[in-house]
Design a protein around this motif. Structure first.
Motif, PDB file in Angstrom:
ATOM      1  N   ASP A   1      -4.286  10.581   8.202  1.00  0.00           N
ATOM      2  CA  ASP A   1      -3.054  11.168   8.233  1.00  0.00           C
ATOM      3  C   ASP A   1      -2.119  10.653   7.048  1.00  0.00           C
ATOM      4  OD1 ASP A   1      -3.989  12.886  10.209  1.00  0.00           O
ATOM      5  OD2 ASP A   1      -3.350  11.340  11.776  1.00  0.00           O
ATOM      6  N   GLY A   2      -2.372  10.458   6.006  1.00  0.00           N
ATOM      7  CA  GLY A   2      -1.625   9.941   4.778  1.00  0.00           C
ATOM      8  C   GLY A   2      -1.126   8.403   5.285  1.00  0.00           C
ATOM      9  N   VAL A   3      -1.703   7.663   5.934  1.00  0.00           N
ATOM     10  CA  VAL A   3      -1.380   6.238   6.227  1.00  0.00           C
ATOM     11  C   VAL A   3      -2.702   5.319   6.217  1.00  0.00           C
ATOM     12  CG1 VAL A   3      -0.485   4.587   7.609  1.00  0.00           C
ATOM     13  CG2 VAL A   3       0.617   6.760   7.559  1.00  0.00           C
ATOM     14  N   HIS A   4      -2.303   4.283   5.169  1.00  0.00           N
ATOM     15  CA  HIS A   4      -3.616   3.230   5.050  1.00  0.00           C
ATOM     16  C   HIS A   4      -3.838   2.659   6.475  1.00  0.00           C
ATOM     17  CE1 HIS A   4      -2.496   4.015   0.697  1.00  0.00           C
ATOM     18  NE2 HIS A   4      -3.817   4.190   0.862  1.00  0.00           N
ATOM     19  N   GLN A   5      -4.997   2.453   6.963  1.00  0.00           N
ATOM     20  CA  GLN A   5      -5.548   1.814   8.163  1.00  0.00           C
ATOM     21  C   GLN A   5      -5.740   0.451   7.826  1.00  0.00           C
ATOM     22  OE1 GLN A   5      -4.873   3.950  11.250  1.00  0.00           O
ATOM     23  NE2 GLN A   5      -3.866   4.843   9.461  1.00  0.00           N
ATOM     24  N   PHE A   6      -4.921  -0.435   8.017  1.00  0.00           N
ATOM     25  CA  PHE A   6      -5.188  -1.891   7.686  1.00  0.00           C
ATOM     26  C   PHE A   6      -5.944  -2.307   9.225  1.00  0.00           C
ATOM     27  CE2 PHE A   6      -2.484  -1.362   4.711  1.00  0.00           C
ATOM     28  CZ  PHE A   6      -2.693  -2.354   3.617  1.00  0.00           C
ATOM     29  N   PRO A   7      -6.612  -3.403   8.926  1.00  0.00           N
ATOM     30  CA  PRO A   7      -7.585  -4.025  10.084  1.00  0.00           C
ATOM     31  C   PRO A   7      -6.756  -4.878  10.993  1.00  0.00           C
ATOM     32  CG  PRO A   7      -8.260  -5.217   8.235  1.00  0.00           C
ATOM     33  CD  PRO A   7      -7.196  -4.097   7.694  1.00  0.00           C
ATOM     34  N   ALA A   8      -6.496  -4.917  12.308  1.00  0.00           N
ATOM     35  CA  ALA A   8      -5.635  -5.625  13.220  1.00  0.00           C
ATOM     36  C   ALA A   8      -5.879  -6.970  13.069  1.00  0.00           C
ATOM     37  CB  ALA A   8      -6.046  -5.318  14.801  1.00  0.00           C
ATOM     38  N   GLY A   9      -4.705  -7.937  12.972  1.00  0.00           N
ATOM     39  CA  GLY A   9      -4.826  -9.231  13.120  1.00  0.00           C
ATOM     40  C   GLY A   9      -5.144  -9.736  11.731  1.00  0.00           C
TER      41      GLY A   9
ATOM     42  N   PHE B   1      -9.797  -0.595  -1.422  1.00  0.00           N
ATOM     43  CA  PHE B   1     -10.344  -1.538  -0.786  1.00  0.00           C
ATOM     44  C   PHE B   1      -9.646  -2.952  -0.674  1.00  0.00           C
ATOM     45  CE2 PHE B   1     -14.166   0.671  -2.011  1.00  0.00           C
ATOM     46  CZ  PHE B   1     -15.120   0.218  -1.263  1.00  0.00           C
ATOM     47  N   LEU B   2      -9.413  -3.411   0.636  1.00  0.00           N
ATOM     48  CA  LEU B   2      -8.583  -4.552   0.871  1.00  0.00           C
ATOM     49  C   LEU B   2      -9.555  -5.838   0.647  1.00  0.00           C
ATOM     50  CD1 LEU B   2      -5.639  -5.535   2.034  1.00  0.00           C
ATOM     51  CD2 LEU B   2      -6.860  -5.718   4.207  1.00  0.00           C
ATOM     52  N   ILE B   3      -8.991  -6.791  -0.300  1.00  0.00           N
ATOM     53  CA  ILE B   3      -9.745  -8.068  -0.602  1.00  0.00           C
ATOM     54  C   ILE B   3      -9.103  -9.108   0.024  1.00  0.00           C
ATOM     55  CG2 ILE B   3     -11.043  -9.167  -2.463  1.00  0.00           C
ATOM     56  CD1 ILE B   3     -11.502  -6.134  -2.517  1.00  0.00           C
ATOM     57  N   ALA B   4      -9.660  -9.850   0.640  1.00  0.00           N
ATOM     58  CA  ALA B   4      -9.188 -11.135   0.907  1.00  0.00           C
ATOM     59  C   ALA B   4      -9.430 -12.391   0.141  1.00  0.00           C
ATOM     60  CB  ALA B   4      -9.309 -11.553   2.807  1.00  0.00           C
ATOM     61  N   VAL B   5      -8.557 -13.150  -0.150  1.00  0.00           N
ATOM     62  CA  VAL B   5      -8.743 -14.532  -0.917  1.00  0.00           C
ATOM     63  C   VAL B   5      -7.953 -15.513  -0.105  1.00  0.00           C
ATOM     64  CG1 VAL B   5      -8.042 -15.562  -3.064  1.00  0.00           C
ATOM     65  CG2 VAL B   5      -8.932 -13.033  -3.096  1.00  0.00           C
ATOM     66  N   GLU B   6      -8.580 -16.812  -0.232  1.00  0.00           N
ATOM     67  CA  GLU B   6      -8.048 -17.839   0.505  1.00  0.00           C
ATOM     68  C   GLU B   6      -7.009 -18.664  -0.554  1.00  0.00           C
ATOM     69  OE1 GLU B   6      -7.016 -20.849   2.460  1.00  0.00           O
ATOM     70  OE2 GLU B   6      -8.564 -19.729   3.302  1.00  0.00           O
ATOM     71  N   ALA B   7      -5.621 -18.453  -0.306  1.00  0.00           N
ATOM     72  CA  ALA B   7      -4.622 -19.181  -1.157  1.00  0.00           C
ATOM     73  C   ALA B   7      -4.907 -20.421  -1.451  1.00  0.00           C
ATOM     74  CB  ALA B   7      -3.275 -18.772  -0.414  1.00  0.00           C
ATOM     75  N   ASP B   8      -5.297 -21.112  -0.590  1.00  0.00           N
ATOM     76  CA  ASP B   8      -5.264 -22.954  -1.205  1.00  0.00           C
ATOM     77  C   ASP B   8      -6.358 -22.600  -1.970  1.00  0.00           C
ATOM     78  OD1 ASP B   8      -3.462 -23.409   0.548  1.00  0.00           O
ATOM     79  OD2 ASP B   8      -4.631 -24.075   2.179  1.00  0.00           O
TER      80      ASP B   8
ATOM     81  N   ALA C   1       0.813  -1.073   0.177  1.00  0.00           N
ATOM     82  CA  ALA C   1      -0.168   0.137  -0.089  1.00  0.00           C
ATOM     83  C   ALA C   1       0.731   1.327  -0.001  1.00  0.00           C
ATOM     84  CB  ALA C   1      -0.982  -0.117   1.325  1.00  0.00           C
ATOM     85  N   ALA C   2       1.844   1.310   0.920  1.00  0.00           N
ATOM     86  CA  ALA C   2       2.622   2.372   0.931  1.00  0.00           C
ATOM     87  C   ALA C   2       3.342   2.602  -0.297  1.00  0.00           C
ATOM     88  CB  ALA C   2       3.791   2.375   2.233  1.00  0.00           C
ATOM     89  N   LYS C   3       3.895   1.796  -1.017  1.00  0.00           N
ATOM     90  CA  LYS C   3       4.786   1.859  -2.106  1.00  0.00           C
ATOM     91  C   LYS C   3       4.081   2.250  -3.483  1.00  0.00           C
ATOM     92  CE  LYS C   3       8.290  -0.555  -4.678  1.00  0.00           C
ATOM     93  NZ  LYS C   3       9.325  -1.444  -5.025  1.00  0.00           N
ATOM     94  N   HIS C   4       2.628   1.391  -3.591  1.00  0.00           N
ATOM     95  CA  HIS C   4       2.158   1.596  -4.991  1.00  0.00           C
ATOM     96  C   HIS C   4       0.698   2.395  -4.767  1.00  0.00           C
ATOM     97  CE1 HIS C   4       4.714  -1.501  -6.862  1.00  0.00           C
ATOM     98  NE2 HIS C   4       4.562  -2.092  -5.784  1.00  0.00           N
TER      99      HIS C   4
ATOM    100  N   GLN D   1     -13.048  -5.136   2.405  1.00  0.00           N
ATOM    101  CA  GLN D   1     -13.433  -3.909   3.232  1.00  0.00           C
ATOM    102  C   GLN D   1     -12.663  -2.672   3.000  1.00  0.00           C
ATOM    103  OE1 GLN D   1     -12.370  -5.824   7.015  1.00  0.00           O
ATOM    104  NE2 GLN D   1     -10.857  -3.718   7.363  1.00  0.00           N
ATOM    105  N   PRO D   2     -13.179  -1.475   3.202  1.00  0.00           N
ATOM    106  CA  PRO D   2     -12.520  -0.209   2.788  1.00  0.00           C
ATOM    107  C   PRO D   2     -11.115  -0.253   3.425  1.00  0.00           C
ATOM    108  CG  PRO D   2     -14.739   0.208   3.279  1.00  0.00           C
ATOM    109  CD  PRO D   2     -14.774  -1.135   3.677  1.00  0.00           C
ATOM    110  N   LEU D   3     -10.066   0.353   2.732  1.00  0.00           N
ATOM    111  CA  LEU D   3      -8.815   0.479   3.455  1.00  0.00           C
ATOM    112  C   LEU D   3      -8.752   1.958   3.654  1.00  0.00           C
ATOM    113  CD1 LEU D   3      -6.360  -0.910   4.416  1.00  0.00           C
ATOM    114  CD2 LEU D   3      -5.608  -0.731   1.985  1.00  0.00           C
ATOM    115  N   PRO D   4      -9.191   2.711   4.665  1.00  0.00           N
ATOM    116  CA  PRO D   4      -9.303   4.043   4.993  1.00  0.00           C
ATOM    117  C   PRO D   4      -7.924   4.629   5.105  1.00  0.00           C
ATOM    118  CG  PRO D   4      -9.849   2.925   6.822  1.00  0.00           C
ATOM    119  CD  PRO D   4      -9.812   1.852   5.956  1.00  0.00           C
ATOM    120  N   LEU D   5      -7.940   6.084   4.651  1.00  0.00           N
ATOM    121  CA  LEU D   5      -6.467   6.641   5.087  1.00  0.00           C
ATOM    122  C   LEU D   5      -6.710   7.556   5.922  1.00  0.00           C
ATOM    123  CD1 LEU D   5      -3.908   7.135   3.167  1.00  0.00           C
ATOM    124  CD2 LEU D   5      -5.014   8.875   1.825  1.00  0.00           C
TER     125      LEU D   5
END
Length: 116
Positions: free
Chosen positions: A102-110, A56-63, A45-48, A96-100
């Motif tokens: 103070d210029g930093v994306h707020q990721f869900p904990a855990g 939006f942060l999208i979770a996908v089951e790798a397996d 997120a910080a780089k790109h 879920q939304p990935l809010p910004l």
């Protein structure tokens, strides 16, 4: 074991409306859909997407991705998950939304980490 894709609002809306996506423009150019592990997602997120709102942060089951998911070296030799097929709504575990703030994306904990 979850992996994560960051989509802009329009990219997420396209996936929802069409049921499938070839990803963001960089994914189309590279020929696969870029994902990150939980430990890689914030750096991605910080780089790109620095300072970019409406993500939006999208979770996908790798397996569940099966043989279409390849773990390949990228930044600093770290292995990143790359999906070599279209992403579908059936792949999405949650989004879920990935809010910004103070210029930093707020990721869900855990965020759950994927094993390689």
């Amino acid at each position: 074991m979850l992996i994560y894709k960051i989509f802009r609002t329009d990219e997420w809306q396209t996936l929802r409306a069409e049921g499938e996506s070839t990803g963001a423009p960089i994914d189309v150019t590279d020929g696969y859909i870029h994902f990150s592990t939980a430990t890689q997602a914030e750096e991605t997120a910080a780089k790109h997407f620095a300072g970019e709102d409406g993500l939006f942060l999208i979770a996908v089951e790798a397996d569940a991705a099966g043989d279409a998911l390849k773990w390949e070296p990228s930044r600093g030799g770290a292995l990143f998950p790359h999906l070599y097929r279209k992403m579908t709504m059936a792949d999405v575990v949650w989004a879920q939304p990935l809010p910004l703030k103070d210029g930093v994306h707020q990721f869900p904990a855990g965020l759950e980490e994927a094993s390689q």
